[in-house]
Design a protein around this motif. Structure first.
Motif, short mmCIF file in Angstrom:
data_model
loop_
_atom_site.label_atom_id
_atom_site.label_comp_id
_atom_site.label_asym_id
_atom_site.label_seq_id
_atom_site.Cartn_x
_atom_site.Cartn_y
_atom_site.Cartn_z
N LYS A 168 52.98 43.64 41.42
CA LYS A 168 52.14 42.67 40.72
C LYS A 168 52.24 42.86 39.21
CE LYS A 168 48.64 42.33 44.32
NZ LYS A 168 47.48 43.11 44.73
N ARG A 169 51.78 41.83 38.48
CA ARG A 169 51.81 41.88 37.04
C ARG A 169 50.43 42.37 36.56
NH1 ARG A 169 51.36 38.07 32.58
NH2 ARG A 169 50.07 36.76 33.89
N ILE A 170 50.42 43.22 35.53
CA ILE A 170 49.14 43.63 34.96
C ILE A 170 48.76 42.59 33.91
CG2 ILE A 170 47.92 45.46 33.69
CD1 ILE A 170 49.00 46.94 35.91
N VAL A 171 47.51 42.13 33.99
CA VAL A 171 47.06 41.11 33.04
C VAL A 171 46.38 41.79 31.86
CG1 VAL A 171 45.68 39.02 32.77
CG2 VAL A 171 46.59 39.65 35.03
N GLN A 172 46.72 41.38 30.65
CA GLN A 172 46.03 41.92 29.48
C GLN A 172 44.63 41.34 29.45
OE1 GLN A 172 48.06 41.56 25.73
NE2 GLN A 172 46.26 42.23 24.61
N GLU A 173 43.63 42.21 29.54
CA GLU A 173 42.26 41.73 29.66
C GLU A 173 41.27 42.82 29.28
OE1 GLU A 173 41.36 41.02 33.79
OE2 GLU A 173 42.19 42.95 34.41
N THR A 174 40.01 42.45 29.24
CA THR A 174 38.95 43.43 29.03
C THR A 174 38.23 43.62 30.35
OG1 THR A 174 38.65 42.79 26.73
CG2 THR A 174 36.84 43.95 27.76
N ARG A 175 38.03 44.88 30.72
CA ARG A 175 37.33 45.16 31.98
C ARG A 175 36.11 46.02 31.70
NH1 ARG A 175 40.67 43.90 36.38
NH2 ARG A 175 39.50 45.25 37.78
N LEU A 176 35.07 45.81 32.50
CA LEU A 176 33.84 46.57 32.34
C LEU A 176 33.76 47.66 33.39
CD1 LEU A 176 31.00 43.96 31.74
CD2 LEU A 176 32.11 45.45 30.08
N TRP A 177 33.32 48.84 32.98
CA TRP A 177 33.13 49.93 33.94
C TRP A 177 31.79 49.74 34.63
CZ3 TRP A 177 35.00 53.34 37.00
CH2 TRP A 177 34.29 54.47 37.39
N ASP A 178 31.80 49.70 35.96
CA ASP A 178 30.57 49.61 36.73
C ASP A 178 30.23 51.00 37.23
OD1 ASP A 178 28.68 49.39 38.82
OD2 ASP A 178 29.21 47.28 39.12
N GLU A 179 29.20 51.59 36.59
CA GLU A 179 28.85 52.99 36.83
C GLU A 179 28.45 53.23 38.30
OE1 GLU A 179 28.54 55.41 34.09
OE2 GLU A 179 28.50 56.79 35.80
N ASN A 180 27.74 52.28 38.90
CA ASN A 180 27.27 52.49 40.27
C ASN A 180 28.38 52.38 41.30
OD1 ASN A 180 24.60 52.87 39.41
ND2 ASN A 180 24.35 50.64 39.26
N SER B 68 36.88 42.79 35.87
CA SER B 68 37.45 41.94 34.85
C SER B 68 36.35 41.19 34.10
CB SER B 68 38.42 40.94 35.48
OG SER B 68 38.93 40.11 34.47
N MET B 69 36.42 41.19 32.77
CA MET B 69 35.38 40.54 31.98
C MET B 69 35.89 39.23 31.39
SD MET B 69 33.13 42.40 29.14
CE MET B 69 33.30 41.84 27.48
N ARG B 70 37.04 39.27 30.81
CA ARG B 70 37.63 38.04 30.28
C ARG B 70 39.10 38.33 30.04
NH1 ARG B 70 34.68 39.45 24.92
NH2 ARG B 70 36.12 41.01 24.18
N THR B 71 39.90 37.33 30.09
CA THR B 71 41.32 37.56 29.86
C THR B 71 41.59 37.47 28.37
OG1 THR B 71 41.73 35.23 30.23
CG2 THR B 71 42.10 36.69 32.08
N LYS B 72 42.49 38.31 27.92
CA LYS B 72 42.81 38.35 26.50
C LYS B 72 43.75 37.22 26.13
CE LYS B 72 41.32 41.74 23.67
NZ LYS B 72 41.61 43.03 23.07
N GLU B 73 44.18 36.45 27.16
CA GLU B 73 45.14 35.40 26.88
C GLU B 73 44.57 34.40 25.87
OE1 GLU B 73 48.02 36.07 30.46
OE2 GLU B 73 46.13 35.13 30.92
#
Lengths: 96, 500
Positions: free
Chosen positions: B252-264, B270-275
């Motif tokens: 698969k292709r890795i998408v350039q994006e911002t991801r949020l860490w879910d502590e629980n 995925s939060m939003r794509t950097k595209e």
């Protein structure tokens, strides 16, 4: 050749959160293009040896001391807020 | 196939100034919402921000401690974006001509020293705090944090594992705390960290396939946010590494994006794509003037820097002759390091210190280190208090250590004495007197007790005589019990052997 296309106008409008009608888009494309062409005159000057301007006044190092002064009263702060709740400003839910 | 991670960090640290960066509102944490704001930090029309000199000096101090070069001239820029945490719709930050650049921090990884390069350290203002969960379909805003001075520290992608990222943060935190520019409290948000991570086949792998050059190419990077502790940073990066490797292995292709860490859930989302990349349209901030930082000023700040953790650690192991590991723990915070040194100093000056005893010697230094690292740190942790609030002062601990050294107090009793000292702050000699805890070293007194124990345990005595060594330990234990732990164990041992 025009410097600004309709696409540019749509992009800038989106960044500025402006909703423009088709007619407005046409109008602003033309206007912005004219403005840029006018300002382009400046490019005729050779600025190679001129330092980029960061401020129009010849001032530097204007500071304040690290001292606390009284802030606004909460009621005053929230006075003009379109919506508020429990001492907070309230806006439509945003989760980016 | 083996992979390696390429990680770069972006750390935001709140500076400990009393007032905000561009106005005189207090920066105190935990105040009532919107009670520490004014027209400047609310971005009302017609106001003019003025830079807090202490904020600039703290930022320079931090940059110097991270071995950065300080720019002779520096300017602020507007970073434009719409989000309700910013009332002005732009953040005053730095873009061109940042305050400082090209620094580094040394970390220790796998027992080896490694340089993590710092791209830049710049000044900016913090944004307000948003609460999304309090009221349905609404977001509440508290602007108290808006305008608190921040430094942004950006590293080069020199970090090769989640472990190194954590190591780097720990060292960064201790440096910034040492120089006193920030509390670096992740829970209160005075230190926040975002990470960029990509993975690629590790060097050995690309070497095997004979295309070493392609191994230098970086993979697509993903930005991770919302990590609220050093442990979370390490865990989030570990998770993200696994996720990216799995994707690559599945073609698969890795998408350039911002991801949020879910502590629980312990996953990234995925939060939003950097595209649709953010276009911040930076431009010089016209409301603030040029900062000119001359050499003299920089040097004056450089001279005010205290001994930094790395240097102090090296001095501790050299001068006190304690192991590197101990020196590392003791210098992990400035307060703890000060405590240790005050303790040693007090013991040296103590009137009970006997010149011939190991006090002030290598063994004694290690004893104090041991006591601090085990007993003291445990009590602090259990009581959830910082060393600066600790009632047992270094002078009191030093006195207790000399009493142990002279054989007046056994280690076992000392532990009890210490618990009381920790609670009350009283001196060990006073606690001993009060609780009549003095060790019994008097042979005559002990002989009586030893005789009694031997009479009471004929079976055990038989066992010992038949060659059962362990029986002796039991008898010593009985004597200790009889004396409530006050008997000097060496003497008891000697007496028992004589009697038997």
């Amino acid at each position: 050749m025009s410097k600004i296309t309709k696409k540019d106008v749509e992009y800038v409008a989106k960044l500025a959160r402006l909703k423009l009608s088709e007619k407005e888009k046409e109008k602003f494309t033309k206007q912005l293009d004219q403005i840029l062409k006018y300002v382009d005159k400046l490019n005729e000057l050779d600025t190679k040896k001129v330092k980029p301007t960061s401020h129009v006044l010849p001032l530097k190092n204007v500071f304040r001391e690290d001292k606390i002064k009284k802030s606004l009263e909460v009621e005053k702060t929230l006075e003009n807020a379109p919506e508020k709740a429990r001492g907070f400003f309230k806006v439509p839910k945003v989760i980016e | 196939m083996g992979y390696e991670a390429i990680i770069g960090l972006e750390v935001h640290v709140q500076l400990k100034t009393k007032s905000k960066i561009f106005c005189s509102c207090s920066t105190e944490f935990g105040a009532l919402p919107n009670s520490q704001v004014c027209p400047v930090c609310l971005g009302l029309p017609g106001v003019l921000p003025v830079l807090n000199k202490t904020a600039l000096e703290y930022a320079i101090k931090a940059a110097l401690a991270l071995d950065c070069r300080i720019a002779k001239e520096s300017i602020f820029a507007r970073k434009n974006y719409f989000y309700p945490d910013l009332p002005k719709s732009y953040q005053i930050s730095q873009y061109e001509e940042p305050l400082s650049s090209k620094g580094f921090v040394d970390i220790i990884t796998d027992g080896k020293l490694k340089k993590i390069r710092i791209t830049r350290v710049h000044l900016e203002e913090d944004a307000g705090k948003l609460l999304h969960e309090e009221v349905k379909d609404s977001t509440l805003i508290d602007f108290n944090r808006c305008g608190v001075p921040l430094i942004e520290i950006v590293t080069e992608p020199d970090i090769k594992s989640p472990r190194e990222a954590r190591e780097f943060l720990a060292i960064l935190k201790s440096i910034l705390q040492y120089i006193g520019v920030s509390d670096c409290n992740m829970e209160e948000g005075s230190l926040r960290c975002d990470a960029n991570i990509s993975v690629r086949p590790s060097k050995e792998e690309t070497g095997k396939r004979g295309n070493g050059e392609t191994g230098k190419e970086l993979g697509v990077k993903v930005e991770i946010k919302n990590m609220n502790s050093f442990k979370a940073v390490e865990k989030a990066l570990e998770y993200e590494m696994r996720r990216q490797i799995k994707a690559l292995e599945e073609g698969k292709r890795i998408v350039q994006e911002t991801r949020l860490w879910d502590e629980n859930k312990e996953i990234t989302i995925s939060m939003r794509t950097k595209e649709e990349a953010h276009d911040y349209r930076y431009f010089p901030e016209p409301d603030l003037v040029l900062m000119e930082i001359d050499r003299e000023w920089t040097e004056r700040i450089r001279k005010s820097l205290p001994e930094l953790p790395e240097a102090r650690k090296a001095r501790f192991s050299r001068d006190y002759k304690i192991p590197d590991y101990d020196a590392g723990i003791l210098t992990s915070s400035k307060e703890l390091a000060d405590y240790y040194e005050e303790c040693i100093e007090a013991a040296r000056r103590s009137p009970v210190a006997d010149r011939r005893s190991p006090v002030a010697g290598r063994k004694f230094n290690k004893e104090i280190a041991n006591w601090i690292m085990s007993e003291l740190l445990r009590e602090l942790k259990e009581g959830n208090i910082g060393i600066e609030e600790c009632k047992a002062r270094p002078q009191a601990l030093a006195e207790m250590m000399t009493l142990i050294d002279k054989g007046i107090l056994s280690r076992k009793m000392a532990k009890e004495v210490f618990v009381e000292m920790f609670e009350t702050g009283e001196k060990a000699s006073w606690i001993i007197k009060k609780r009549s805890l003095v060790q019994i070293s008097d042979e005559e007194a002990l002989t009586k007790i030893v005789d009694k124990i031997l009479k009471e345990n004929p079976r055990v005595v038989e066992d010992y005589k038949k060659g059962k060594e362990k029986a002796l330990g039991y008898l010593v234990g009985q004597v200790m019990k009889e004396t409530k732990g006050r008997a000097n164990p060496q003497i008891v041992n000697k007496l028992l052997k004589e009697e038997l």
